[in-house]
Design an enzyme around this catalytic site. Structure first.
Site, mmCIF file in Angstrom:
data_model
loop_
_atom_site.group_PDB
_atom_site.id
_atom_site.type_symbol
_atom_site.label_atom_id
_atom_site.label_comp_id
_atom_site.label_asym_id
_atom_site.label_seq_id
_atom_site.Cartn_x
_atom_site.Cartn_y
_atom_site.Cartn_z
ATOM 1 N N HIS A 128 -26.841 50.594 55.463
ATOM 2 C CA HIS A 128 -26.595 50.756 54.028
ATOM 3 C C HIS A 128 -27.156 52.070 53.485
ATOM 4 C CE1 HIS A 128 -24.895 46.800 53.654
ATOM 5 N NE2 HIS A 128 -25.996 46.210 54.085
ATOM 6 N N GLN A 162 -31.643 40.886 62.936
ATOM 7 C CA GLN A 162 -31.793 40.341 61.593
ATOM 8 C C GLN A 162 -31.143 38.973 61.475
ATOM 9 O OE1 GLN A 162 -30.908 44.090 59.060
ATOM 10 N NE2 GLN A 162 -32.075 42.726 57.726
ATOM 11 N N GLU A 222 -29.660 36.643 58.841
ATOM 12 C CA GLU A 222 -29.151 36.797 57.472
ATOM 13 C C GLU A 222 -27.980 35.872 57.162
ATOM 14 O OE1 GLU A 222 -29.243 41.263 56.330
ATOM 15 O OE2 GLU A 222 -28.510 41.227 58.388
ATOM 16 N N ASP A 244 -29.213 39.399 51.915
ATOM 17 C CA ASP A 244 -27.988 38.818 52.464
ATOM 18 C C ASP A 244 -28.179 37.351 52.824
ATOM 19 O OD1 ASP A 244 -26.011 40.793 52.284
ATOM 20 O OD2 ASP A 244 -26.796 41.855 54.015
#
Length: 276
Positions: A48, A159, A161, A187
């Site tokens: 991101h 991760q 999420e 998220d």
């Protein structure tokens, strides 16, 4: 070999505090990395954030490691998620750039976790290819020494999420070669049907976060979480999180500018604005 502050924190059994790099450029990365002696690591966010995997991440990593023996460990979050088939070559780019660790977002199954480990390790432990003429130089070792030591020193992080990731957290943590489960509370909240943290997550999401923490530690692995302030980070450290993001470059800059300008015009500071 250049220092690996994140692994040193692991060995000392103390929380490893870090910062998120979202803005591009070697000078920005260097400024963040030298901001505090309490930094164990910095995450160059190619998912991101605005840094490209190549050559952006490599340039930022060189700027960070060039700080010398007290530099934090440079880590890279790749753009491709665990739902994608593109993670393999992106892990290769990040590690060939000299990253001390790699973070893959949205990993939901043990099968994907095993694939990520294989792409992060040289044979016989994995299937990572060797060929970059630059990587070992970033680590300040010979090519032969890099090949001998990389499998032991590269930190592999995934991760959690998604709903499926929560369900499979224990199985993912049990995968040999996975070093850390990293909780992405934003998220994760959205995937569970809740608004993003502001600044703390919904109580139901908090229960899920604590479940992941316990499941990860039960498998003897490290658990990490993304925070947005020192106060929040202290709380997570007291809860037993091993790796904690404290702030981001863009967030810290905006917060400092706002606070100082408020003070300059003689106003009282209000509630902090929502920042990631």
């Amino acid at each position: 070999m250049t220092t690996h502050a994140l692994l040193q924190a692991f060995k000392a059994s103390k929380p490893a505090f870090g910062a998120w790099i979202t803005l591009p450029g070697a000078l920005n990365a260097r400024a963040v990395a030298q901001a505090s002696p309490h930094l164990s690591w910095v995450m160059i966010d190619c998912e991101h954030g605005l840094t490209s995997l190549q050559p952006g991440a490599a340039e930022s990593i060189q700027a960070i490691t060039g700080l010398g023996p007290n530099a934090p460990s440079p880590l890279v979050r790749i753009p491709a998620t665990g739902l994608s088939s593109s993670t393999s070559w992106q892990i290769k780019y990040a590690l060939d750039a000299g990253a001390r660790g790699v973070l893959v977002p949205m990993v939901s199954t043990a099968e994907k976790a095993r694939e990520i480990v294989a792409d992060s390790r040289f044979p016989p432990e994995g299937r990572r290819g060797f060929g970059s003429p630059f990587t070992h130089g970033v680590w300040s070792v010979s090519a032969a020494e890099y090949l001998r030591s990389a499998n032991e020193h590269v930190v592999v992080m995934v991760q959690i999420e998604t709903k499926e990731g929560v369900k499979n957290a224990a199985n993912i943590a049990a995968v040999e070669g996975i070093d850390c489960l990293f909780i992405g509370p934003y998220d994760l909240s959205l995937c569970l049907g809740y608004p993003p943290p502001s600044p703390d997550p919904h109580p139901d999401v908090e229960s899920v976060i604590q479940h992941i923490l316990k499941a990860t530690h039960k498998e003897g692995k490290k658990c990490a979480i993304y925070c947005t302030s020192g106060k929040q980070s202290l709380k997570r450290a007291q809860e037993g999180f091993d790796i904690i993001n404290v702030t981001s470059d863009a967030g810290a800059m905006a917060e400092s500018l706002a606070a100082n300008l408020t003070a300059a015009v003689g106003e009282e500071a209000g509630a902090a604005a929502f920042r990631y």
